[in-house]
Every structure is written in C-alpha cells, then in structure tokens.
Design an enzyme around this catalytic site. Structure first.
Site, PDB file in Angstrom:
ATOM      1  CD  GLU A 175      -2.284   0.663   0.356  1.00 21.63           C
ATOM      2  OE1 GLU A 175      -2.677   2.499  -0.694  1.00 21.63           O
ATOM      3  OE2 GLU A 175      -3.652   0.630  -0.283  1.00 21.63           O
TER       4      GLU A 175
ATOM      5  CG  ASP B 124      -0.652   4.723  -1.551  1.00 21.12           C
ATOM      6  OD1 ASP B 124      -1.589   4.253  -2.342  1.00 21.12           O
ATOM      7  OD2 ASP B 124      -1.081   4.592   0.147  1.00 21.12           O
TER       8      ASP B 124
ATOM      9  CB  SER C  77      -5.723   1.920  -2.572  1.00 18.88           C
ATOM     10  OG  SER C  77      -5.498   1.872  -1.478  1.00 18.88           O
TER      11      SER C  77
END
Length: 765
Positions: free
Chosen positions: A339, A343, A606
């Site tokens: 994650e 990002d 995401s």
C-alpha cells in the site's frame, strides 16, 4: 465512592479556578477576523460518578449479533485512546460558515486559512471544559498524554479494567469474518455533568481502516508480446487470494507506467510549462513503512529523475509529543507495505516534482486501537509543519464505525479543510460496501459508504477502467511497442466503471449481449462452485451519518437524498478480467532495465486517490504561479462548481457539453472538456448469504445458490447488490453509471490541463 466523588470535585474546582469563566476565541488571523465564538463553560455541575448517562452508538451495533469469545483481561494495556469532545452548536455553525467562505471567491475570507492553534481556540472546546474532563480522566487512573491543539481530542492511556470501571463497558474478544478483534460490548456511560462536551472514546475497538488495493501480482515481461505473464500473487499482499478471472487473456497482462497515466489524464503538457508539483508537499498517511530504495528506483526506471521530486519517510510527532506515533517497521524488502509503495510511487507519477512525505504510525506498536493511519493524519494536521495535500488510501464502512470514531474522522478532515489542506480518500474496492476488499459482501447491509471518506471536507476518489479491451479498440489508443520509458498510451482512453464481477453491465453486453444479471446466472451454470464470485469494484454509496453538503446538490445527476454521497471523482483503478494494472518497483521485486526481472502489478482505488493527489499538486503549483493561494483546502466544492458548468445544474435543459464530454467519445470532441463523464457500466457486485449460519445480507438480490463455495460451510445464496432485494434492474442496481454525477463514478475523471485552466478562472486568476 464518596471519597472519590470529593476528590474529583476538588480536582475540577482547582482546574477551574485557574481559568477565566468566559473563553473568548480571538485571533490575529484574517480568516477569524470578525468571528466571535465566545461562550461560557458547559460543564457547570459537579462531576459525580454516581450520576451517569449512556452515550448512544458508542459501540459497534454489528457486534450485537456476535457472541464474544471471552472478556479482555483487566490488565490489558489500552494506550492512546482518544476522548472525542463535542464542540458547541455556536462553534460548529461558525466553523461551517468559515469553511464555506474560505471556498467562496467572492468572500474576503477566500483562501484565508487557519493554524491548528487558531482552529482550537476558535472552534474547539473551552479550556475550562477540557480541564474538567482531564481532571475526571486522571481521577479514574488514566494517564492523560496530551490535549491536541484542535482542542477536540484528549489522548489518554490506561487498561481494559480502567475502561470498564470508568466507562461502564466490558472490552471483549470477537471473531468477525474469521478475524480476531477487540471491542466494547455496549455503549459507554460517563458522568452526566460531562455529557454535553463528550462524544465518546475512539480506540475502544480495533476495527481499523484497511488498505484499498487489489492483491498484488508478480509478473514477468515478455519482450515479444510486450505483455506481462502473471506468475504468482505477491507474498506482501494484505488482502486474500481473490477470485479466478472470468476471462483469460492469452497474450498476457498489460502493465501501465507513469507515462500512460500522464498521457491519459493529460498532465504531460503541464510539465512543459514547468508545473510538476515543485514546492508542493503531498503526505501519504500509512500504518506500515516501505523500503526507501523503492522510490528512487521507480523514479529512475520511468524517467522522472529530472523533475526534482523528493521523498521522506518519517513518523509525524506532535509538539510536545504525546508518544502516540511509533515506527511500524517494514523498511525492508520482506516487511514493507505494498500500500505504501503504491501511494508514494503513483503520487509521484502524476506530480514528479512534488515533495513526497510518507507519514507512518504503527497500529500495534503502541497498542493504539484506533489505528496508525488516523494517528499519522491527525498528527500532521495538528503539527507545526503541515502538508499541502493528504492522500489516505484506506477505508471501511460506516457500519463498522462507532459514533466517536466517525466524529473524530470528520472533525479531523474539517480541521484540515480549514487549514487549507486538500484531502483525498479512496472510496473503496468492493462495490456498494467498502468493507470487503479481498472478500465478498456478506452478513451486513450490502450498501454502505466509506467512513474514512464520507466527511463533507474531503474528496473521495473512486475507480474506473479503460474501455478499449472490451471494445476491441486497443490499437486506436495504445501503441503495440513500449517507448523509452515503457509507456504505450497515445491519448485519453474511453473509461467505464471498474467492476471485476459478473455485475459489470458493460462486460455483459460486450461478451454475451445480455444484462449483468443474466451474465451472473450464466456464470453460475458454468461455474457451480462460485470460483468467479467477487465483490471487487470501485465503491460508492450514501452516508448514513453525514448530511449532504450544499456543493454536492448543484450538478446534474446528483442523488435526490439528504446524504453525503460517494465518490466525487474517479481515476483508473483496475480492469475487468485483471488485464490492466500499474507497475510497482518494490524491494523484493525492484525494477530493472527492460523489465529483465519480475515486477509487481497493482491496482485498486488506492491507486486512484494518490494519483488525484498528484494532479492536485499540479493545480496548486499552477494557481500559486498565477498569483493565487498555494493551498486550496477541500477540492470537492470547486470540482462540483466546475462540473456544473460542463454537465449543467439539477434543473433546466442539459448543455451540449454534457454529451460532448461523455467518456465514451474518447478523443472525439473532448479536447476542451474538464471532466470525462463516465456513463457506462456500474459497480453493482456480488454478495452472499450463509444459509448454514442463518445469516442475513440486506440490499442483496439473490439469483442462485452455491453448494460447495470454497472457504464456506454449507450452501450459500449468491446475488447482486441492489437497493431493492426483490427486484433487480438498472434503477435498483447498486449502482449504475449515468449522465452527470453517479454513485458509480462521481463526476468522472479529469483532463488535468483543462482542469487547471478552469480552476484559474473560478479563482479569478
């Protein structure tokens, strides 16, 4: 008991004696000029532990149907809980009015932002009331770690036994969706004298926001086909295995790179103008570190090194530090968070000159039951050094959120907005209920909204898919050979709603010329074990907590409800059948020249949120360069006003630009569009009901039964998410895309260059 009562009274009396009886919120800030939120203390009675009141909705109601496995031992530490304070009606109204004027170009307060201290003084709880509450917490044996500058949160620590004694609720162990959790069994109670200033306690349960990405895939590039072949799921995945694809692509999978996203959303012309995000800080709030070698590898591999972007990974601390943020670890190839990698890399992909802050706080290292993502964001917003933009690619449904936690989230994003910080939150990856990323909607209402993103002060970003694969038009929009930075996109590509289930109406039409419901029924015939059942899709839905902000009522297609609705906008998140992904450079699988070694492929909302944060960085720099404010606060109010110009309002005839800017048009006639209106497909996905457990899943239209569904005992009813459990069509499906705004895609995606021009005009630049 009597002795304790006397001691509390003395402590509060001593605290009140040192403070004025009237607190005047005055400031030299231009934003607060003329605003008077003076008020007398609201705690006016002696705090008596024998006279208590229950605070409603301060436990998770979904647990009422779940039997706890055991009580939490009294000695169990419960550190850095947040006592969430309730500002008065006067100060709530004043804050809402200020934020409205901060976004109004005709107001003298337009883009006049406040500091955390100014925010707390004007809109927080009075010093006298805070002293009364902290004195009571101390008297109950808790350690008060600090009062946040916003004066709406008190950070405190104790044990499960102290929680039981002070708040009259038992902490217990639960198993929900095969995962262990801790939560309070009932609503909390507090002394009645404090009721007017206390919302509740955030941190009594550990249902935390979860990352909203797809399961990472490891793939090897084939130079001959210019495609990737998936080898296995990455070990670092934080979601479960997921379904088998309903279609197989014999030529392999497509891996998008920064060049492709820059081309599709037209950021590349801005770089030529020197607008790269330079001077803008994007903070990515996370609960686990990444290998710090990933980012420079990504920048080097994809030709982004000349733009001057920077990268910093750190733990955001308050000053003075409450000790609520500890290093979660993971700065290594084996322990890093996919994650966090996603990002950081794709915010840079869109804003290659921006300063990237990866702000991480541990979920468990300090026993912070509320979660590191909230802590990281809250500490940044209340800190001395604040970012221009925050992206939070995490979420869970409002049904999994107690009242105090939801209030804390919404207070946090409102504070960010008032300070000028633009906040973007992923809407979710499981259709109409964002709580089931990597699993299948079951056992709760199938329609919900992301609690982390349903504030009126953030912008929620949903997920789209490129339509070229189903259309058979890939050669029109993509080159067959990758360029020097591994890109292939030629232009904007028509978009549809990202939906990997058989509820994908566009896939159903293109593949079998039938409805989504018929597509699902056919799949059940050929797939009696339900291998293809999934809820993976961009999420949208109506908040059951937050009222509809005025700016969301202005555009054609806006839902005729009283709720804050999600999403606001959408960007690429994934593709039907798992054909298209973005490429990550990770510690375990670093990118090498010509992709000689395997890479990680990823997707999900995401991806969408940090990409939009990157686009916002370009907007911020462009507006600042034109003489405007470098900070814009919540982007959504402006986005909706700009969309009204393109789509029209809620009444009257539709302007010609509504049809002209339809995403299905691709590049034909859309060169001047700010938004690409995604009108095809929808995010109605599959949902199930476990017959062996007498489970009930509301908002699910059932069309069949699976007898041997993997991972579940006994027969399982399977259906599609619907606002009407007895009827399923384009009106009841949760949800279908449409002209204007929709629950499937919000306002659609954007042309970044045109967006900046329109934003400049709106700001009078």
């Amino acid at each position: 008991m009597k002795t304790e009562h006397v001691m509390i009274s003395v402590a509060i009396a001593a605290a009140l004696a040192t403070l004025p009886s009237l607190v005047l919120a005055s400031s030299s800030s231009a934003a607060l000029a003329g605003i008077n939120t003076a008020e007398a203390p609201r705690v006016t009675q002696t705090v008596d532990n024998r006279v208590v009141s229950a605070l409603s909705n301060t436990h998770l109601s979904l647990l009422d149907k779940v039997t706890p496995t055991s009580a939490v031992a009294d000695a169990t530490p419960m550190n850095h809980m947040q006592l969430v304070l309730q500002r008065s009606a006067l100060r709530t109204t004043a804050l809402n009015q200020l934020i409205a004027t901060q976004h109004d170009p005709s107001s003298s307060k337009f883009h006049q932002w406040v500091t955390p201290a100014e925010f707390g003084k004007a809109f927080g709880v009075s010093d006298a009331d805070i002293s009364a509450v902290t004195a009571w917490l101390t008297s109950q044996g808790f350690k008060v770690n600090g009062v946040l500058p916003n004066r709406t949160q008190i950070d405190f620590s104790g044990t499960a036994g102290q929680v039981r004694q002070a708040f009259h609720t038992q902490e217990s162990h639960y198993v929900v969706n095969q995962k262990s959790h801790i939560a309070n069994t009932g609503d909390i109670s507090i002394p009645t004298a404090l009721r007017s200033v206390v919302v509740g306690v955030a941190g009594l349960n550990d249902f935390r926001p979860q990352p909203l990405h797809q399961q990472p895939q490891i793939a090897q590039f084939n130079g001959a086909s210019q495609r990737f072949k998936i080898q296995q799921s990455a070990k670092t995945a934080s979601v479960s295995g997921g379904p088998k694809p309903m279609v197989n692509f014999e030529g392999g999978q497509r891996g998008f790179v920064p060049y492709d996203m820059q081309t599709i959303y037209n950021t590349a012309p801005l770089y030529v103008q020197g607008l790269t995000g330079k001077g803008i800080t994007i903070a990515l709030v996370e609960d686990q570190d990444m290998d710090v070698s990933d980012w420079p590898n990504f920048v080097s591999q994809f030709g982004l090194g000349g733009y001057g972007g920077t990268f910093t990974q750190f733990q955001p601390l308050l000053s003075p530090d409450t000790g609520n943020c500890t290093d979660p670890g993971g700065n290594n190839p084996d322990g890093e968070s996919i994650e966090t990698v996603l990002d950081s890399e794709y915010s840079t992909a869109m804003a290659p000159g921006a300063s990237i802050w990866v702000a991480t706080c541990s979920d468990t290292g300090s026993n912070n039951f509320f979660g590191g993502v909230f802590t990281a964001a809250s500490n940044l917003i209340n800190g001395a050094s604040r970012p221009n933009i925050i992206s939070a690619s995490y979420g869970y449904g409002e049904g999994f959120t107690d009242a105090a936690s939801k209030t804390a989230i919404d207070l946090m994003w409102a504070q960010a907005d008032a300070e000028g910080i633009s906040v973007f939150v992923s809407s979710g990856d499981s259709g109409s209920n964002p709580s089931f990323n990597g699993s299948i909607i079951n056992g709760v209402p199938a329609i919900d909204a992301n609690s982390f993103g349903s504030s009126a002060n953030n912008t929620a970003v949903g997920g789209s898919d490129t339509a070229d694969v189903l259309d058979g038009t890939s050669s029109k929009y993509f080159n067959t050979t990758l360029n020097a930075v591994y890109g292939s996109a030629k232009s904007y590509v028509p978009e549809i709603t990202w939906n990997q289930s058989c509820g994908n109406t566009r896939a159903a039409k293109d593949l079998i010329n039938a409805s989504g419901l018929q597509f699902c029924k056919n799949a059940l015939i050929y797939d009696p074990n339900g291998d293809y059942v999934t809820s993976e899709s961009g999420s949208g839905g109506a908040s059951s907590v937050v009222a509809k902000p005025s700016w969301q009522r202005v555009v054609r297609g806006a839902a005729k409800d009283q709720s804050r609705d999600l999403p606001d906008v959408s960007l690429f998140a994934g593709s039907y059948g798992g054909y298209s992904w973005v490429i990550l450079c990770t510690g375990a699988y670093p990118c090498t020249a010509n992709f000689a070694s395997p890479v990680v492929l990823e997707g999900g909302t995401s991806l969408s949120s940090p990409m939009f944060a990157g686009i916002q960085a370009l907007i911020d720099q462009g507006l600042s360069s034109a003489g405007g404010s470098v900070d814009q606060g919540n982007a959504a109010p402006t986005l909706y006003e700009l969309a009204r110009n393109e789509y029209g309002g809620t009444t009257g005839s539709a302007p010609s630009t509504l049809a002209a800017c339809n995403a299905n048009n691709g590049t034909k006639g859309t060169s001047k569009c700010v938004f690409y209106n995604i009108t095809d497909g929808g995010n109605s996905t599959q949902c199930i009901e476990l017959l062996s457990e007498n489970e009930v899943t509301p908002d699910c239209y059932f069309y069949g039964t699976i007898n041997n569904f993997e991972g579940f005992f006994g027969p399982v009813k399977v259906g599609l998410t619907s606002s009407n459990a007895t009827k399923y069509n384009s009106t009841t499906a949760a949800y279908a895309a449409q002209a204007g705004w929709s629950f499937a895609n919000g306002l659609g995606s954007v042309n970044a260059t045109n967006l900046l021009s329109a934003w400049k005009s709106f700001n009078g630049l």
